[in-house]
Scaffold this active site. Structure first.
Site, mmCIF file in Angstrom:
data_model
loop_
_atom_site.group_PDB
_atom_site.id
_atom_site.type_symbol
_atom_site.label_atom_id
_atom_site.label_comp_id
_atom_site.label_asym_id
_atom_site.label_seq_id
_atom_site.Cartn_x
_atom_site.Cartn_y
_atom_site.Cartn_z
ATOM 1 N N ASN A 100 67.817 116.226 87.803
ATOM 2 C CA ASN A 100 67.411 115.119 87.510
ATOM 3 C C ASN A 100 67.100 113.934 88.490
ATOM 4 O O ASN A 100 65.629 113.604 87.954
ATOM 5 C CB ASN A 100 67.932 114.372 86.242
ATOM 6 C CG ASN A 100 69.388 113.796 86.539
ATOM 7 O OD1 ASN A 100 70.235 114.810 87.554
ATOM 8 N ND2 ASN A 100 70.058 113.310 85.974
ATOM 9 N N GLU A 122 81.423 114.082 89.080
ATOM 10 C CA GLU A 122 80.509 112.894 88.353
ATOM 11 C C GLU A 122 79.454 113.502 87.352
ATOM 12 O O GLU A 122 78.830 114.393 87.530
ATOM 13 C CB GLU A 122 79.626 112.292 89.427
ATOM 14 C CG GLU A 122 78.444 111.323 88.599
ATOM 15 C CD GLU A 122 77.294 111.243 88.027
ATOM 16 O OE1 GLU A 122 77.647 110.861 86.569
ATOM 17 O OE2 GLU A 122 76.724 110.735 88.652
ATOM 18 N N CYS A 179 72.107 110.231 83.935
ATOM 19 C CA CYS A 179 73.732 110.431 83.231
ATOM 20 C C CYS A 179 74.253 108.790 83.204
ATOM 21 O O CYS A 179 74.815 108.947 82.103
ATOM 22 C CB CYS A 179 74.527 111.212 84.107
ATOM 23 S SG CYS A 179 74.260 109.865 85.816
#
Length: 486
Positions: free
Chosen positions: A153, A252, A286
């Site tokens: 992303n 993460e 995220c």
């Protein structure tokens, strides 16, 4: 896009054709055009990359700090010079809008510049001792080889966030590029470091399918730490594999990020920030907002203003400025998002806007009357869907925010900054921003999540600590007398 290097693996400083059993078809998510095809890496390719990194790391660790800095600064300069080309690659390969690609380019450059300071920040300590004549020294050194698994992303900045600090602190790296964005998450980075003069083997890039080399990437005996950015499900699997080998991880993972809009908030400003924090890169971040929790006293007015703000956002072709909402990465994601919206509407959510699909572009969806147990609120949607929840008061808003297994980023909007900080302190999250949206990253500040959103911290002194290890060496300067010898 015709660069032949971008169809190969980068192993031991050489561009080689992958010997795996498959091919990665790298597609433009907006047009569907195949940019290039990459023969995948095999387990043998992966082993060669790790062995090359292990061998090269020893000499790289001994390299003078100024020489490491020189390579990192040159890489940053090359990256800066190639801005237009890099932005174009981000748009074409990952469906980034020009706005998002420009943000990512800037954040990546800053990450590289901050990492260039790390070679001179490898601090040890001299500590006192309670034993006569003893001196305690604590030395800091690289971990060795670090394996990095890149996401699709924000492919450049989220890869470089691990790669640049790892190299700067004297480690060698093997990077597994994301199959949806193999150029910007890996091969481009290899090309830049190659041109900057990084010694062969210090940085290696593997492009391969998770089904073929995914587990082997983690359990291979060479890497001391695996750095992964991606879904919580995949992160949990990686942590289990690594834990079985007592291998460290930096994870993460997913987020279910909240903006709490308190009753004293400036509704216009809060709605603007919420629109950006939700719909930048079609919500495929995220840190993007997943839930907007609004005080009941201003709920109806907020919904009205938010809808107005969102209706002004440009949707469609990511190559045209000022498009903010471009394509979702693939059709499978579109189907998943539509299913979660449909299920939530069936449970009582009210769809007041959007949802039209054209190719991989989905117009922004706004859902009101959302409850925490609905799919769009429970799950990380990772798409252009805004869920607005109603809270009776501040206490209930905090409780609703914390009623999630995730804790990555968040936001509090209020007319009283002190109140905002006091609320922020009560949210179970690794990062939270008062009177701003939750998509923030600065290379010198700690970055990471709590609960199911990950382990460890990136950024500044925190990533130095994560990517290095310490050794206690004591020196007995005068003869130590042990009483049991008489």
């Amino acid at each position: 896009m015709g660069n032949e290097k971008y169809t190969k693996q980068f192993i031991a400083g050489e561009w080689v054709t992958g010997s795996g059993n498959d091919t990665i078809a790298n597609k433009d998510p907006f047009t569907g055009e195949v940019i290039n095809e990459i023969p995948t890496a095999s387990k043998q390719d992966l082993d060669r990359a790790y062995q090359a990194a292990k061998e090269a790391q020893k000499e790289w660790a001994r390299t003078l700090p100024a020489q490491k800095q020189e390579v990192l600064e040159k890489a940053a300069a090359i990256f800066a010079e190639r801005k237009d080309e890099i932005v174009e690659l981000l748009v074409k390969e990952g469906g980034s809008t020009l706005i998002k690609a420009d943000i990512e380019w800037g954040a990546t450059l800053q990450t590289m510049k901050v990492a260039a300071t790390f070679p001179l920040r490898m601090e040890g300590k001299i500590l006192p001792s309670n034993i006569p004549g003893k001196e305690n020294r604590v030395y800091r050194s690289p971990k060795g080889v670090i394996g990095v698994i890149a996401p699709f992303n924000f492919p450049l900045v989220l890869s470089m966030r691990s790669v640049a600090p790892a190299i700067a602190t004297g480690n060698a790296v093997v990077l597994k590029a994301a199959s949806e964005t193999p150029i910007t998450s890996g091969l481009l980075i290899a090309e830049i470091f190659e041109e900057a003069g990084l010694p062969k083997g210090v940085f290696n890039v593997i492009a391969g399918k998770a089904s073929e080399i995914g587990d082997d990437f983690v359990v291979h005996p060479v890497p001391k730490l695996i750095s992964f950015t991606g879904s919580t499900e995949a992160g949990r699997h990686i942590a289990q594999l690594a834990g079985g080998m007592l291998k460290e991880t930096a994870l993460e993972l997913g987020g279910n990020n909240v903006m709490i809009v308190l009753d004293d908030a400036d509704i216009e400003k809060a709605a603007e920030k919420a629109a950006v924090g939700k719909f930048l890169h079609s919500g495929q971040i995220c840190m993007a907002l997943n839930r907007i929790i609004v005080d009941a006293g201003i709920y109806d007015r907020f919904v009205q203003v938010f809808k107005q703000k969102v209706s002004q956002l440009q949707v469609g072709n990511p190559t045209q400025f000022p498009t903010l909402i471009g394509p979702v990465i693939n059709s499978e994601s579109i189907k998943r998002i539509q299913k979660e919206v449909e299920e939530s509407v069936n449970l009582g959510a009210n769809q007041i806007m959007g949802g039209e699909v054209n190719g991989n572009v989905m117009s922004p969806v706004i859902l009101t009357d959302v409850k925490n147990d609905m799919p769009v609120a429970k799950n990380e949607v990772f798409g252009p869907v805004a869920s607005i929840l109603k809270a009776g008061n501040e206490e209930e808003a905090i409780k609703m925010a914390n009623d999630s297994p995730y804790g990555l980023s968040g936001s509090v909007y209020t007319g009283n900054l002190h109140r905002g900080v006091e609320v922020a302190k009560q949210i179970e999250t690794g990062m939270i921003h008062v009177n701003d949206q939750p998509v923030n990253e600065e290379a010198h500040v700690s970055f990471g999540g709590e609960k199911d959103s990950g382990l460890g911290r990136f950024g500044g002194e925190w990533v130095i600590d994560k990517f290095t290890t310490v050794k206690w060496i004591s020196i007995q300067n005068e003869e130590r007398v042990y009483p049991f010898w008489g």
